[in-house]
Design a protein around this motif. Structure first.
Motif, PDB file in Angstrom:
ATOM      1  N   THR A   1       0.832  -1.205   0.000  1.00 46.84           N
ATOM      2  CA  THR A   1       0.000   0.000   0.000  1.00 46.84           C
ATOM      3  C   THR A   1       0.865   1.253   0.000  1.00 46.84           C
ATOM      4  O   THR A   1       0.616   2.200  -0.761  1.00 46.84           O
TER       5      THR A   1
ATOM      6  N   THR B   1       2.560   1.640  -3.433  1.00 47.26           N
ATOM      7  CA  THR B   1       1.634   2.088  -4.475  1.00 47.26           C
ATOM      8  C   THR B   1       1.195   3.531  -4.249  1.00 47.26           C
ATOM      9  O   THR B   1       1.004   4.269  -5.207  1.00 47.26           O
ATOM     10  N   ASN B   2       1.066   3.948  -2.988  1.00 49.06           N
ATOM     11  CA  ASN B   2       0.722   5.341  -2.716  1.00 49.06           C
ATOM     12  C   ASN B   2       1.891   6.274  -3.012  1.00 49.06           C
ATOM     13  O   ASN B   2       1.710   7.331  -3.613  1.00 49.06           O
TER      14      ASN B   2
ATOM     15  N   GLY C   1       2.906   6.046  -7.006  1.00 50.89           N
ATOM     16  CA  GLY C   1       1.766   5.955  -7.923  1.00 50.89           C
ATOM     17  C   GLY C   1       2.057   6.471  -9.318  1.00 50.89           C
ATOM     18  O   GLY C   1       1.701   5.826 -10.308  1.00 50.89           O
TER      19      GLY C   1
ATOM     20  N   ALA D   1       2.063   4.174 -12.532  1.00 46.94           N
ATOM     21  CA  ALA D   1       1.064   4.454 -13.569  1.00 46.94           C
ATOM     22  C   ALA D   1       1.720   4.455 -14.947  1.00 46.94           C
ATOM     23  O   ALA D   1       1.124   4.007 -15.934  1.00 46.94           O
TER      24      ALA D   1
ATOM     25  N   SER E   1      -2.516   0.406 -12.039  1.00 45.87           N
ATOM     26  CA  SER E   1      -3.540   1.305 -11.495  1.00 45.87           C
ATOM     27  C   SER E   1      -3.847   0.919 -10.055  1.00 45.87           C
ATOM     28  O   SER E   1      -3.653  -0.227  -9.646  1.00 45.87           O
ATOM     29  N   ASN E   2      -4.323   1.881  -9.295  1.00 46.12           N
ATOM     30  CA  ASN E   2      -4.677   1.623  -7.895  1.00 46.12           C
ATOM     31  C   ASN E   2      -5.812   0.627  -7.755  1.00 46.12           C
ATOM     32  O   ASN E   2      -5.998   0.039  -6.695  1.00 46.12           O
ATOM     33  N   ASP E   3      -6.574   0.421  -8.816  1.00 47.56           N
ATOM     34  CA  ASP E   3      -7.670  -0.551  -8.770  1.00 47.56           C
ATOM     35  C   ASP E   3      -7.161  -1.975  -8.570  1.00 47.56           C
ATOM     36  O   ASP E   3      -7.879  -2.826  -8.063  1.00 47.56           O
TER      37      ASP E   3
ATOM     38  N   VAL F   1      -4.538  -2.835  -6.685  1.00 53.06           N
ATOM     39  CA  VAL F   1      -3.803  -2.999  -5.420  1.00 53.06           C
ATOM     40  C   VAL F   1      -4.307  -4.186  -4.605  1.00 53.06           C
ATOM     41  O   VAL F   1      -3.493  -5.003  -4.140  1.00 53.06           O
TER      42      VAL F   1
END
Length: 113
Positions: free
Chosen positions: A61, A64-65, A68, A72, A77-79, A81
């Motif tokens: 997390t 990815t944060n 990002g 990307a 994409s955050n979808d 994760v």
């Protein structure tokens, strides 16, 4: 992203991955073998308690944060994760067992286990 990775490396969640052991891997010159730094990192990681699902989730997390924009650019994409976290949580125990098997064999040889 570099700032995020440094923060993650210093977090308690990441200690199970021996992040400080990665420094020699990242600072080794291109003319030097990576075998010894990798072996040293792996020994340190295997000496740590295994990562929990909670710590793996926090690491992914936070990466990815914090990364990002960079991710990307790679089509991440955050979808996705939750799927990535689930995949890592599933694979980690197996990968760790295999990676640390050599360490267990070496330790058992020394201690007669």
């Amino acid at each position: 992203c570099q700032s995020a990775l440094l923060t993650i490396a210093g977090s308690p969640d990441a200690q199970c991955l021996n992040p400080t052991g990665l420094i020699p891997l990242l600072t080794t010159s291109s003319n030097t073998s990576l075998v010894t730094p990798f072996t040293n990192w792996l020994q340190g990681a295997c000496a740590q308690d295994a990562c929990t699902n909670s710590s793996l989730s926090a690491i992914v997390t936070n990466i990815t944060n914090g990364c990002g924009n960079d991710l990307a650019g790679l089509g991440f994409s955050n979808d996705s994760v939750p799927e990535v976290i689930a995949g890592i949580q599933e694979a980690y125990p197996i990968v760790r067992s295999i990676a640390c098997l050599k360490e267990f064999v070496n330790l058992s040889h020394h201690f007669g286990v």
